[in-house]
Design an enzyme around this catalytic site. Sequence first.
Site, mmCIF file in Angstrom:
data_model
loop_
_atom_site.group_PDB
_atom_site.id
_atom_site.type_symbol
_atom_site.label_atom_id
_atom_site.label_comp_id
_atom_site.label_asym_id
_atom_site.label_seq_id
_atom_site.Cartn_x
_atom_site.Cartn_y
_atom_site.Cartn_z
ATOM 1 N N HIS A 294 0.850 -1.194 0.000
ATOM 2 C CA HIS A 294 0.000 0.000 0.000
ATOM 3 C C HIS A 294 0.883 1.242 0.000
ATOM 4 O O HIS A 294 1.851 1.320 0.758
ATOM 5 C CB HIS A 294 -0.897 0.018 1.247
ATOM 6 C CG HIS A 294 -1.889 -1.099 1.282
ATOM 7 N ND1 HIS A 294 -2.359 -1.643 2.462
ATOM 8 C CD2 HIS A 294 -2.507 -1.789 0.283
ATOM 9 C CE1 HIS A 294 -3.233 -2.602 2.188
ATOM 10 N NE2 HIS A 294 -3.341 -2.710 0.878
ATOM 11 N N TYR A 473 3.888 0.654 4.704
ATOM 12 C CA TYR A 473 4.496 -0.435 5.481
ATOM 13 C C TYR A 473 3.642 -1.702 5.516
ATOM 14 O O TYR A 473 3.583 -2.375 6.527
ATOM 15 C CB TYR A 473 4.836 0.049 6.906
ATOM 16 C CG TYR A 473 5.276 1.490 6.922
ATOM 17 C CD1 TYR A 473 6.440 1.873 6.249
ATOM 18 C CD2 TYR A 473 4.519 2.466 7.544
ATOM 19 C CE1 TYR A 473 6.829 3.214 6.216
ATOM 20 C CE2 TYR A 473 4.907 3.801 7.510
ATOM 21 C CZ TYR A 473 6.059 4.167 6.839
ATOM 22 O OH TYR A 473 6.441 5.492 6.799
ATOM 23 N N HIS A 474 3.030 -2.031 4.377
ATOM 24 C CA HIS A 474 2.182 -3.217 4.288
ATOM 25 C C HIS A 474 2.622 -4.159 3.169
ATOM 26 O O HIS A 474 1.782 -4.615 2.385
ATOM 27 C CB HIS A 474 0.714 -2.812 4.062
ATOM 28 C CG HIS A 474 0.144 -1.952 5.123
ATOM 29 N ND1 HIS A 474 -0.971 -1.136 4.912
ATOM 30 C CD2 HIS A 474 0.495 -1.755 6.413
ATOM 31 C CE1 HIS A 474 -1.267 -0.487 6.029
ATOM 32 N NE2 HIS A 474 -0.381 -0.847 6.950
ATOM 33 N N PRO A 475 3.907 -4.509 3.052
ATOM 34 C CA PRO A 475 4.317 -5.417 1.975
ATOM 35 C C PRO A 475 3.821 -6.837 2.224
ATOM 36 O O PRO A 475 3.889 -7.340 3.346
ATOM 37 C CB PRO A 475 5.846 -5.349 2.021
ATOM 38 C CG PRO A 475 6.166 -5.027 3.454
ATOM 39 C CD PRO A 475 5.053 -4.123 3.910
#
Length: 538
Positions: A294, A473-475
């Site tokens: 994201h 920070y949503h890998p």
Amino acid sequence: MQTYDFIIVGSGSAGSVAAERLSATGRFSVLVLEAGGTDRRFYVQMPLGYGKTFFDPAVNWNYKTEPDPGLAGNVDHWPRGKLLGGSSSINAMVWIRGARESFDAWAAAGNPGWAFDDLLPAFKAIEDNQAGADQWRGVGGPLHITDCSTAVHPLTKRYLAAANQAGLPFKPDFNGASQEGVGIYQITTKNGRRMSAARAFLRPAMKRKNVRVEMNALATRILFEGKRAVGIEYLQNGETKTARAGREIILSGGSINSPQLLQLSGIGPSALLGALGIPVVHANENVGANLQDHVGINYTFKGRLPTLNQILRPWWGKLMVGMQYVLLRSGPLSLSMNNAGGFFRTDPALSRPNMQLYFQAFSTVIPKSGERPILTPDPWPGFSIGLSNCRPSSRGEIMIRSANPRDYPKIVANAFSTEADVAEMLAAVKFIRKIAAMPAMAEIIEEEVLPGPSITSDADLIQDFRKRSGTVYHPVSTCRMGPDAARAVVDPRLTVHGLAGLRVIDASIFPDNITGNTNAASIMTGWKGAELVLEDQK
């Protein structure tokens, strides 16, 4: 060499949960290998302290992406937790499960047991929600979730009112029947302290005799006998050590470290492994591929009413909120910087939201070197309305650079690399301005500071969000789950395709990203994954 039933690599959001669940019966011994150190640090436990941990190499891997053409050539900073609790010990603590449709799509893609109705009991069992139990929320679970509705900054109410005026309904609980609308975020804290996966799950498990946690232990290689994973080689205090697993090896390193360790161990794209001189144990082109993330941006405004800037910037304000936190475990330092947010559609024709909103009652236009400037905001009353995409179509990859486990992998994010992602972000930033133009907000706005009133054309807006956007920070998805070994890394039971005794249990297995923050779904994956492991034990 010591032997355990299970070895878990990584003590993060999923690994901490898996360790607790697998050890709870007392039947099995569990070794947890954590590359970082302890979570018993003041700025880890203090919720707003994540401004200090954002660049701190003592608790943070501090990854960097390759220069990204989609972000105007910028190198993006990717913090990842390097301590007990992993990224749940340094994140912004927002508790969002994800939309029903996200999980139902996982199941529809050939992953039975992963639909929302299958997962809701796990979410509820995990939770101890301060807002109380209902058909959606759980109470009495190990993870405390705080209802912040009475603690947020007064300006938050204006944001909610303006969003209502812009057409979004008020949503009292984003984890209820549906997501669309605006509301106040629930966060993973308890009594003013961060409620990480380590605090909720791993610390209780560490009291058991059948659990051993080794810190500062960097896993360097999975050991195989034929196609069966039997152990882990790791570095600790300059010494190479090995541990053996009688039953299974579980990788819970997250979306960067899990594919990295697989590749270092000979599982991955054959051309990459061959070029680096790594013997191929099992070729799979999907290891490290299919990266999704994201990407977000903030619009920042100067206001006519006081914001948190006036409290958090001056020395006396810092002293006041510091004493309030130390003595009462309350005040701004006990909260996340994202007081509220929401979900909306950039096109009414869409069946569900594709964008997430964030509201922050302070601003940080003027950066301070070496720290995320949460604790040093601007000298004027400012606030930000931010957003991020929920279901981007851009795809990247994470691949090792060498056979040295200490070398950081190459992260190619490919943000905004599709026309669809650019078009929806353009519509989304225009909607931020629509919210700001509503009476509840417009009457207290002095000026738009970033990007500023001169940025109006579509071309300028696109150029601006390419220059100023970055990861939220949503890998996920670098070891994605699926029934087809030609398109996935793990099967629906999280076993690595083509191998025995090896699973991946963390956010890297998500077939696609979810609508919302990823920590809740990562913790659920640890819970669900441990259930699958236990079901398969003879």
